[in-house]
Design a protein around this motif. Structure first.
Motif, PDB file in Angstrom:
ATOM      1  N   THR A  67     -73.869 -18.616  54.526  1.00 34.79           N
ATOM      2  CA  THR A  67     -73.826 -19.588  55.609  1.00 34.79           C
ATOM      3  C   THR A  67     -72.662 -19.277  56.522  1.00 34.79           C
ATOM      4  O   THR A  67     -71.722 -18.577  56.145  1.00 34.79           O
ATOM      5  CB  THR A  67     -73.711 -21.023  55.068  1.00 34.79           C
ATOM      6  OG1 THR A  67     -73.991 -21.959  56.112  1.00 34.79           O
ATOM      7  CG2 THR A  67     -72.335 -21.300  54.486  1.00 34.79           C
ATOM      8  N   CYS A  68     -72.717 -19.813  57.739  1.00 34.43           N
ATOM      9  CA  CYS A  68     -71.657 -19.666  58.730  1.00 34.43           C
ATOM     10  C   CYS A  68     -71.156 -21.038  59.153  1.00 34.43           C
ATOM     11  O   CYS A  68     -71.902 -22.026  59.107  1.00 34.43           O
ATOM     12  CB  CYS A  68     -72.168 -18.947  59.983  1.00 34.43           C
ATOM     13  SG  CYS A  68     -72.868 -17.317  59.717  1.00 34.43           S
ATOM     14  N   GLY A  69     -69.920 -21.110  59.604  1.00 33.69           N
ATOM     15  CA  GLY A  69     -69.360 -22.342  60.134  1.00 33.69           C
ATOM     16  C   GLY A  69     -67.909 -22.140  60.518  1.00 33.69           C
ATOM     17  O   GLY A  69     -67.215 -21.298  59.940  1.00 33.69           O
ATOM     18  N   ASP A  70     -67.450 -22.904  61.492  1.00 34.23           N
ATOM     19  CA  ASP A  70     -66.062 -22.811  61.921  1.00 34.23           C
ATOM     20  C   ASP A  70     -65.213 -23.716  61.042  1.00 34.23           C
ATOM     21  O   ASP A  70     -65.022 -24.898  61.332  1.00 34.23           O
ATOM     22  CB  ASP A  70     -65.946 -23.214  63.390  1.00 34.23           C
ATOM     23  CG  ASP A  70     -64.543 -23.011  63.943  1.00 34.23           C
ATOM     24  OD1 ASP A  70     -63.712 -22.396  63.250  1.00 34.23           O
ATOM     25  OD2 ASP A  70     -64.271 -23.490  65.063  1.00 34.23           O
ATOM     26  N   VAL A  71     -64.677 -23.167  59.965  1.00 37.55           N
ATOM     27  CA  VAL A  71     -63.941 -23.951  58.977  1.00 37.55           C
ATOM     28  C   VAL A  71     -62.549 -24.312  59.468  1.00 37.55           C
ATOM     29  O   VAL A  71     -62.053 -25.407  59.196  1.00 37.55           O
ATOM     30  CB  VAL A  71     -63.856 -23.177  57.644  1.00 37.55           C
ATOM     31  CG1 VAL A  71     -62.998 -23.919  56.632  1.00 37.55           C
ATOM     32  CG2 VAL A  71     -65.253 -22.939  57.076  1.00 37.55           C
TER      33      VAL A  71
ATOM     34  N   VAL B 127     -76.716 -21.668  46.901  1.00 37.96           N
ATOM     35  CA  VAL B 127     -76.860 -22.210  48.250  1.00 37.96           C
ATOM     36  C   VAL B 127     -75.523 -22.757  48.741  1.00 37.96           C
ATOM     37  O   VAL B 127     -75.022 -23.736  48.191  1.00 37.96           O
ATOM     38  CB  VAL B 127     -77.911 -23.329  48.297  1.00 37.96           C
ATOM     39  CG1 VAL B 127     -78.051 -23.867  49.716  1.00 37.96           C
ATOM     40  CG2 VAL B 127     -79.258 -22.834  47.787  1.00 37.96           C
ATOM     41  N   PRO B 128     -74.909 -22.150  49.767  1.00 36.47           N
ATOM     42  CA  PRO B 128     -73.683 -22.708  50.352  1.00 36.47           C
ATOM     43  C   PRO B 128     -74.001 -23.458  51.649  1.00 36.47           C
ATOM     44  O   PRO B 128     -74.807 -23.002  52.465  1.00 36.47           O
ATOM     45  CB  PRO B 128     -72.854 -21.454  50.645  1.00 36.47           C
ATOM     46  CG  PRO B 128     -73.884 -20.418  51.005  1.00 36.47           C
ATOM     47  CD  PRO B 128     -75.165 -20.783  50.276  1.00 36.47           C
TER      48      PRO B 128
ATOM     49  N   VAL C  50     -71.867 -26.289  47.385  1.00 34.01           N
ATOM     50  CA  VAL C  50     -72.540 -25.142  46.786  1.00 34.01           C
ATOM     51  C   VAL C  50     -73.482 -25.628  45.706  1.00 34.01           C
ATOM     52  O   VAL C  50     -73.067 -26.331  44.771  1.00 34.01           O
ATOM     53  CB  VAL C  50     -71.525 -24.138  46.182  1.00 34.01           C
ATOM     54  CG1 VAL C  50     -72.256 -23.011  45.460  1.00 34.01           C
ATOM     55  CG2 VAL C  50     -70.627 -23.561  47.271  1.00 34.01           C
ATOM     56  N   ALA C  51     -74.757 -25.294  45.833  1.00 37.25           N
ATOM     57  CA  ALA C  51     -75.732 -25.571  44.782  1.00 37.25           C
ATOM     58  C   ALA C  51     -75.804 -24.368  43.858  1.00 37.25           C
ATOM     59  O   ALA C  51     -75.904 -23.227  44.321  1.00 37.25           O
ATOM     60  CB  ALA C  51     -77.108 -25.855  45.386  1.00 37.25           C
ATOM     61  N   SER C  52     -75.750 -24.614  42.560  1.00 35.61           N
ATOM     62  CA  SER C  52     -75.769 -23.538  41.574  1.00 35.61           C
ATOM     63  C   SER C  52     -76.986 -23.684  40.673  1.00 35.61           C
ATOM     64  O   SER C  52     -77.411 -24.802  40.359  1.00 35.61           O
ATOM     65  CB  SER C  52     -74.487 -23.561  40.721  1.00 35.61           C
ATOM     66  OG  SER C  52     -73.362 -23.335  41.522  1.00 35.61           O
ATOM     67  N   THR C  53     -77.540 -22.566  40.225  1.00 39.99           N
ATOM     68  CA  THR C  53     -78.741 -22.577  39.405  1.00 39.99           C
ATOM     69  C   THR C  53     -78.639 -21.552  38.292  1.00 39.99           C
ATOM     70  O   THR C  53     -77.648 -20.865  38.134  1.00 39.99           O
ATOM     71  CB  THR C  53     -79.987 -22.266  40.251  1.00 39.99           C
ATOM     72  OG1 THR C  53     -79.917 -20.914  40.687  1.00 39.99           O
ATOM     73  CG2 THR C  53     -80.086 -23.178  41.458  1.00 39.99           C
ATOM     74  N   VAL C  54     -79.695 -21.459  37.535  1.00 45.20           N
ATOM     75  CA  VAL C  54     -79.966 -20.420  36.533  1.00 45.20           C
ATOM     76  C   VAL C  54     -79.247 -20.645  35.211  1.00 45.20           C
ATOM     77  O   VAL C  54     -79.862 -20.621  34.149  1.00 45.20           O
ATOM     78  CB  VAL C  54     -79.634 -19.000  37.059  1.00 45.20           C
ATOM     79  CG1 VAL C  54     -79.902 -17.959  35.985  1.00 45.20           C
ATOM     80  CG2 VAL C  54     -80.418 -18.702  38.319  1.00 45.20           C
ATOM     81  N   TYR C  55     -77.941 -20.872  35.216  1.00 48.43           N
ATOM     82  CA  TYR C  55     -77.182 -20.827  33.977  1.00 48.43           C
ATOM     83  C   TYR C  55     -76.863 -22.218  33.441  1.00 48.43           C
ATOM     84  O   TYR C  55     -76.724 -23.178  34.210  1.00 48.43           O
ATOM     85  CB  TYR C  55     -75.884 -20.043  34.191  1.00 48.43           C
ATOM     86  CG  TYR C  55     -76.159 -18.629  34.592  1.00 48.43           C
ATOM     87  CD1 TYR C  55     -76.601 -17.700  33.657  1.00 48.43           C
ATOM     88  CD2 TYR C  55     -76.020 -18.229  35.915  1.00 48.43           C
ATOM     89  CE1 TYR C  55     -76.880 -16.405  34.026  1.00 48.43           C
ATOM     90  CE2 TYR C  55     -76.307 -16.924  36.295  1.00 48.43           C
ATOM     91  CZ  TYR C  55     -76.732 -16.013  35.344  1.00 48.43           C
ATOM     92  OH  TYR C  55     -77.023 -14.727  35.706  1.00 48.43           O
TER      93      TYR C  55
END
Length: 410
Positions: A145-149, A211-212, A227-232
């Motif tokens: 993802t992009c964004g002006d942090v 997913v960020p 941040v979405a995390s999966t799998v583990y």
């Protein structure tokens, strides 16, 4: 790449715009990649959209700079293909290889894992001349993802990355990568400095980040990182709140989004989106799950409504001007001594993240907006300015209009 003709049909222009159509070699960066995620944003601030591709398997990420009618891969020049951490001596697979062959000089410490756990005497596997090369020491990148942090007017980047504890420090983590704003190499402050670190011990932990999303949850004008995390096992959603000094603190549990499904699983979130469902000006969270019993959860934001905001809806003129959805437009909002920059996006992968075409700007305690500037995604990158603008409204701006239109106040 398929170019729209304007009548609902498309023309394949992949080769003519400089994108590869034949597989090459890992060694020179021309190979096809295990690309799981992509997004588009204007990295060099020249008015058009560049394309970022997140690569899995520790392969190099790609960044295709849009030069008008051609795209050029500038990922290595920008430092976005992989980071500079090349020391793999703490990789347990390397240590297993060294222990089994006795050919490493100097020899690293003995492995601390059962080396045949994955059916190979070298743990996950190790091939000298291949897995020890820079182009094989990147990350298992899923989303980007992009964004002006940092509110300096340019687009920063976050890759969501799967990291295994046994791989060691050479594997790229999920981290904030800052745009210098001069088309130069991006910088990586490091998770220990930004507050995005997650202390772990041992060799059997896994970060399954997918997913960020950069989003201002509390409408204070500073962007958070979701941040979405999966799998583990034990993977979950993470939410890092940006503090006043620009560092982050992890608050998912306090925010109520580090939850379990009705089947007792920690959810592996997919299809996430932040959107104002209840019309109070702040952004709520919609999240699907990918484990056990499939569920969709909607989390109402009960914090952001206490701050001021501005929501901006753009409409382009269409053919010959900007696309009707204004995807690619840059909007700058100045209020309370801060200028924030956002771009209208069409969405991003992986995980079906569909961006809201209405941009939400948190204003904190600022009650008035000094100026709204729109750079339209037309062939001339036309700039329109509107001042002053009242806060706590959704405003609509049509390309070419001299004034904003106020929608129903909230």
């Amino acid at each position: 790449m398929f170019r729209g003709k304007g009548d609902g049909t498309f023309t394949n222009v992949t080769e003519s715009v400089g994108l590869p159509i034949e597989d090459g070699f890992d060694q020179d960066g021309t190979s096809f990649r295990r690309t799981f995620g992509m997004t588009a944003c204007d990295l060099d601030n020249d008015g058009d959209q560049d394309v970022l591709l997140a690569s899995y398997g520790r392969q190099e990420n790609q960044v295709w700079r849009n030069d008008g009618n051609k795209f050029v891969n500038v990922a290595h020049d920008l430092g976005l293909d992989y980071d500079d951490r090349m020391d793999y001596t703490d990789d347990q697979s390397y240590r297993c290889y060294c222990a089994a062959t006795g050919t490493c000089s100097p020899a690293p410490p003995a492995p601390e894992v059962p080396c045949n756990s994955f059916g190979s005497p070298y743990f996950r596997g190790w091939v000298p001349g291949w897995t020890d090369q820079p182009w094989s020491l990147g990350g298992n990148n899923f989303g980007v993802t992009c964004g002006d942090v940092d509110d300096d007017g340019d687009q920063d980047v976050v890759f969501a990355t799967v990291v295994h504890g046994d791989v060691g420090l050479s594997s790229d983590p999920t981290e904030l990568i800052l745009n210098p704003g001069n088309s130069g190499k991006f910088s990586r402050p490091g998770n220990d400095k930004t507050g995005l670190d997650r202390p772990e011990t041992g060799y059997y932990w896994n970060h399954g980040d997918n997913v960020p999303i950069l989003v201002d949850v509390d409408l204070d004008g500073r962007k958070e990182l979701y941040v979405a995390s999966t799998v583990y096992p034990l993977s979950r959603s993470w939410l890092w709140h940006q503090k006043g000094d620009g560092t982050f603190e992890e608050v998912a549990a306090q925010a109520g989004i580090a939850y379990k499904t009705s089947a007792g699983f920690v959810p592996q979130a997919r299809g996430v989106d932040f959107i104002d469902f209840d019309g109070d000006g702040d952004l709520d969270l919609l999240a699907g799950t990918l484990q056990g019993k499939y569920e969709v959860r909607l989390f109402r934001n009960n914090i952001g409504q206490d701050s001021n905001f501005l929501r901006v809806r753009l409409q382009g003129k269409g053919a010959g001007f900007s696309n009707v959805a204004a995807i690619g437009a840059r909007v700058r909002v100045t209020a309370g001594g801060r200028t924030q920059t956002q771009e209208v996006k069409g969405g991003q992968g992986i995980g079906n993240v569909q961006a809201d075409f209405v941009l939400t700007f948190g204003l904190g305690a600022a009650c008035d907006v000094d100026e709204v500037e729109v750079r339209w995604p037309d062939s001339k990158a036309t700039i329109s300015k509107y001042a002053p603008v009242r806060a706590n409204y959704e405003i609509a701006i049509r390309e070419g209009d001299a004034a904003v239109r106020y929608r129903t106040p909230l």
